[in-house]
Design a protein around this motif. Structure first.
Motif, short mmCIF file in Angstrom:
data_model
loop_
_atom_site.label_atom_id
_atom_site.label_comp_id
_atom_site.label_asym_id
_atom_site.label_seq_id
_atom_site.Cartn_x
_atom_site.Cartn_y
_atom_site.Cartn_z
N LEU A 54 8.10 19.09 -22.19
CA LEU A 54 7.00 19.73 -21.67
C LEU A 54 6.57 20.18 -23.18
N GLU A 55 4.61 20.19 -22.68
CA GLU A 55 4.04 20.69 -23.48
C GLU A 55 4.21 21.82 -22.97
N LEU A 56 3.91 22.92 -23.71
CA LEU A 56 3.75 24.42 -23.69
C LEU A 56 2.58 24.84 -24.19
N VAL A 57 1.39 25.43 -22.95
CA VAL A 57 -0.14 25.45 -23.38
C VAL A 57 -0.70 26.70 -23.50
N THR A 58 -0.21 27.67 -23.19
CA THR A 58 -0.36 29.29 -23.35
C THR A 58 0.71 29.91 -22.71
N ARG A 80 1.81 31.64 -17.39
CA ARG A 80 2.20 30.66 -18.33
C ARG A 80 1.59 29.33 -17.79
N ASP A 81 1.12 28.41 -18.37
CA ASP A 81 0.70 27.29 -18.34
C ASP A 81 1.53 25.95 -19.30
N VAL A 82 1.64 25.00 -18.46
CA VAL A 82 2.54 24.11 -19.45
C VAL A 82 2.01 22.66 -18.78
N ILE A 83 2.27 21.43 -19.23
CA ILE A 83 2.17 20.47 -19.04
C ILE A 83 3.23 19.57 -18.87
N LEU A 84 4.04 18.83 -17.76
CA LEU A 84 4.96 18.15 -18.33
C LEU A 84 4.77 16.81 -18.19
N TRP A 85 5.13 15.83 -18.97
CA TRP A 85 4.58 14.65 -19.30
C TRP A 85 5.88 13.31 -18.74
N LEU A 109 13.39 34.50 -19.01
CA LEU A 109 12.78 33.72 -18.44
C LEU A 109 11.37 34.40 -19.66
N ALA A 110 11.53 35.30 -20.51
CA ALA A 110 10.19 35.87 -21.02
C ALA A 110 10.30 34.65 -22.21
N ARG A 111 11.40 33.83 -22.82
CA ARG A 111 11.86 33.18 -24.13
C ARG A 111 11.91 32.32 -24.20
N LEU A 112 11.75 31.45 -22.88
CA LEU A 112 11.72 30.14 -22.26
C LEU A 112 10.95 28.80 -23.28
N GLY A 113 9.65 29.47 -24.06
CA GLY A 113 9.21 27.71 -25.38
C GLY A 113 8.85 27.53 -24.11
N ALA A 114 9.66 25.48 -25.10
CA ALA A 114 9.70 24.57 -24.09
C ALA A 114 10.45 24.38 -23.16
#
Length: 179
Positions: A54-58, A80-85, A109-114
């Protein structure tokens, strides 16, 4: 619940998307199982690849889009925007909107990070998913990190966890068809 995001500029997914129920649009055969899946996309992806990332974009606080403000009776939330690879292929670009009250009740939920949102919410017995809506996003959509994209399919739905709402929107990238 239908939302008109076409007149807002807060989100990629609001760019000229005509969101419809899954019965209103003919879905592409190869993507249909992904678009209609009721389970966690993270879990599905992990089953189909050797290396998931998971890439955390923003991730930042901002004013909620007007339709969400009206539905949730709140003005602020976390976007929260992420890319799943999977195996170095970008498969899903996902965006979630979490209102302030949801984060107050479910502080992790506010601290999910990656950590994938799906891994967290799908472990809760109280999880409920609203109807899935789909849209065919037109060519020219520019995604952070990934750049300009051709025509892509997306889906969204509102979830409730411990009676707290959140919106999840997912764009299916060409990499998902390679799995």
């Amino acid at each position: 619940m239908q939302f008109d995001f076409m007149h807002s500029t807060d989100s990629l997914f609001q760019l000229h998307a005509l969101w419809q129920s899954t019965q209103q649009l003919p879905l592409p055969q190869r993507l249909e199982p992904w678009l209609l899946s009721q389970g966690s996309l993270t879990a599905l992806l992990k089953k189909r690849c050797q290396e998931f990332r998971l890439e955390l974009v923003t991730e930042h606080w901002q004013k909620l889009p007007e339709p969400l403000q009206q539905q949730w009776q709140q003005s602020q939330g976390l976007k929260r925007d992420v890319i799943l690879w999977c195996d170095a292929k970008a498969c899903i670009y996902a965006q979630s909107w979490l209102p302030e009250s949801t984060l107050e009740q479910m502080e992790p939920l506010a601290r999910l990070g990656a950590q994938p949102l799906g891994e967290y919410i799908f472990q809760h017995d109280s999880l409920e998913r609203g109807p899935i809506e789909v849209a065919l996003l037109q060519a020219g959509l520019v995604l952070p990190v990934l750049g300009e994209q051709k025509q892509l399919w997306a889906r969204r739905s509102i979830f409730s966890v411990q009676q707290q709402p959140l919106l999840v929107q997912e764009i299916f990238l060409p990499g998902v068809l390679e799995l």
